[in-house]
Scaffold this active site. Structure first.
Site, PDB file in Angstrom:
ATOM      1  N   HIS A 180      -5.337  -5.146  -1.491  1.00 51.81           N
ATOM      2  CA  HIS A 180      -4.858  -6.419  -0.921  1.00 51.81           C
ATOM      3  C   HIS A 180      -5.066  -6.478   0.586  1.00 51.81           C
ATOM      4  CE1 HIS A 180      -0.733  -4.184  -0.803  1.00 51.81           C
ATOM      5  NE2 HIS A 180      -1.365  -4.013   0.354  1.00 51.81           N
ATOM      6  N   GLU A 205       0.582   2.870  -2.192  1.00 51.61           N
ATOM      7  CA  GLU A 205       0.657   1.561  -2.873  1.00 51.61           C
ATOM      8  C   GLU A 205       0.171   1.638  -4.325  1.00 51.61           C
ATOM      9  OE1 GLU A 205       0.118  -1.341   1.037  1.00 51.61           O
ATOM     10  OE2 GLU A 205      -1.622  -0.906  -0.207  1.00 51.61           O
ATOM     11  N   HIS A 252      -5.763   4.981   1.477  1.00 45.12           N
ATOM     12  CA  HIS A 252      -5.883   4.531   2.871  1.00 45.12           C
ATOM     13  C   HIS A 252      -4.675   4.976   3.680  1.00 45.12           C
ATOM     14  CE1 HIS A 252      -3.695   1.070   1.090  1.00 45.12           C
ATOM     15  NE2 HIS A 252      -3.504   0.501   2.264  1.00 45.12           N
ATOM     16  N   HIS A 287       5.326  -6.046   3.342  1.00 44.68           N
ATOM     17  CA  HIS A 287       4.966  -5.275   4.547  1.00 44.68           C
ATOM     18  C   HIS A 287       5.733  -5.750   5.773  1.00 44.68           C
ATOM     19  CE1 HIS A 287       1.452  -4.911   1.870  1.00 44.68           C
ATOM     20  NE2 HIS A 287       1.032  -3.883   2.558  1.00 44.68           N
TER      21      HIS A 287
HETATM   22  C1  DHB Z   1      -5.014  -2.647   5.406  1.00 41.85           C
HETATM   23  C2  DHB Z   1      -4.692  -2.271   4.087  1.00 41.85           C
HETATM   24  C3  DHB Z   1      -3.454  -2.643   3.547  1.00 41.85           C
HETATM   25  O1  DHB Z   1      -3.045  -2.306   2.289  1.00 41.85           O
HETATM   26  C4  DHB Z   1      -2.559  -3.401   4.289  1.00 41.85           C
HETATM   27  O2  DHB Z   1      -1.412  -3.786   3.705  1.00 41.85           O
HETATM   28  C5  DHB Z   1      -2.869  -3.764   5.592  1.00 41.85           C
HETATM   29  C6  DHB Z   1      -4.096  -3.382   6.157  1.00 41.85           C
HETATM   30  C7  DHB Z   1      -6.336  -2.286   5.992  1.00 41.85           C
HETATM   31  O3  DHB Z   1      -7.087  -1.465   5.446  1.00 41.85           O
HETATM   32  O4  DHB Z   1      -6.674  -2.875   7.037  1.00 41.85           O
HETATM   33 FE    FE Z   2      -0.880  -2.829   2.004  1.00 40.06          FE
END
Ligand code: DHB
Ligand code: FE
Length: 286
Positions: free
Chosen positions: A12, A240, A193, A59
């Site tokens: 997302h 996540e 990530h 978030h």
């Molecule tokens: C990014 C990924 C995310 O899941 C998020 O909530 C905000 C930013 C990213 O990779 O930039």
């Molecule tokens: Fe996220």
């Protein structure tokens, strides 16, 4: 009873919303990610869901670090979006499937899940980006929604096995719903990530492949790791995947993989999309 037609699992990343706003789907950077949604668009046209039940994480738009429910279920007639700081266009309010929300809440509490019930809940990019990806075209989403927010943000995190159990309890609630709605489940976020700290930019292809290979046939494999193990394996935002695990539980035991896509990077994320369908789709969409 309701028909659970299938599950859409997707990253997302907010920048995806920016790319949609600027029409960059064919741009070389974005195309490998957006192309993963072509089979999902074809499938949605045949599966025709009326309701989307979305497992996602907030978030900092609706819940901040001072008040962090582990599991929160929306029970509103509509859900407003706002810009939580990424500069994305604010979407029109999303209609809620309010009576179904209450049915799910009643069932979860009776099953001893001590959830937070939200009759007002703002929804952020983790809910809006997956809907915009699935039904392209401004404000053109033919579904009412039930948002279910999991805490993937602040320790202590819920255990992966508890998230799977939550999803399975939602499945049982849907199975006992007397309406004939066609329901699509969403799990959003991931895959690996990490946005900050010493490991910013961290990606783990091996773990991501493990998740994609096991989510459909053997979700128990994903809950053999603790939440802290998953933070280690997938990065502090890769956790996540808990949303995917809960969504997988809500699909019920039998699923068939229709499509998957995996592309590195989109922003800081190993971006993934997967579509699993249930036996209900096979019999009802024909
Ligand atoms: C990014 C990924 C995310 O899941 C998020 O909530 C905000 C930013 C990213 O990779 O930039
Ligand atoms: Fe996220």
């Amino acid at each position: 009873m309701a028909h659970i037609v299938g599950g859409i699992f997707t990253s997302h990343v907010p920048a995806i919303g920016g790319a949609i706003a600027r029409g960059l789907q064919e741009d070389p950077y974005w195309k490998p990610f957006f192309d993963g949604f072509h089979p999902i668009h074809r499938w949605l046209a045949a599966a025709r869901p009326d309701v989307a039940v979305l497992f996602y994480n907030d978030h900092g738009l609706n819940f901040f670090l001072d008040t962090m429910p582990t599991f929160a279920v929306g029970a509103a007639a509509e859900y407003h979006n706002a810009d939580e700081g990424w500069g994305l266009p604010v979407m029109k309010p999303f209609p809620g499937a309010e009576a179904l929300s209450w049915h799910i809440i009643e069932h979860l509490v009776a099953s001893e899940f001590d959830i937070t019930t939200c009759q007002k809940m703002a929804v952020d990019h983790a809910l809006t980006v997956p809907l915009a990806l699935s039904w392209p075209g401004a404000d053109n989403r033919p579904v009412r929604i039930v948002p279910i927010a999991l805490n993937t943000v602040q320790h202590p995190l819920p255990s992966p096995s508890r998230c799977l159990a939550l999803g399975r309890a939602v499945h049982d609630a849907l199975a006992s719903w007397p309406g004939a709605e066609r329901i699509v489940i969403f799990g959003t976020g991931g895959l690996s990530h990490q946005l900050d700290g010493e490991r910013a930019g961290f990606i783990n292809k091996d773990y991501d492949r493990f998740c994609l290979d096991h989510l459909g046939p053997e979700p128990e494999a994903l809950v053999a790791h603790s939440a802290v193990d998953i933070v280690e394996l997938a990065g502090s935002q890769g956790i996540e995947i808990l949303n995917w695990i809960a969504a997988r539980g809500a699909l019920g035991p039998d699923v068939r993989e229709v499509s998957r896509n995996y592309h590195i990077p989109i922003s800081n994320t190993a971006a993934a999309t997967m579509l699993l369908e249930t036996p209900a789709t096979l019999s009802k969409a024909a």
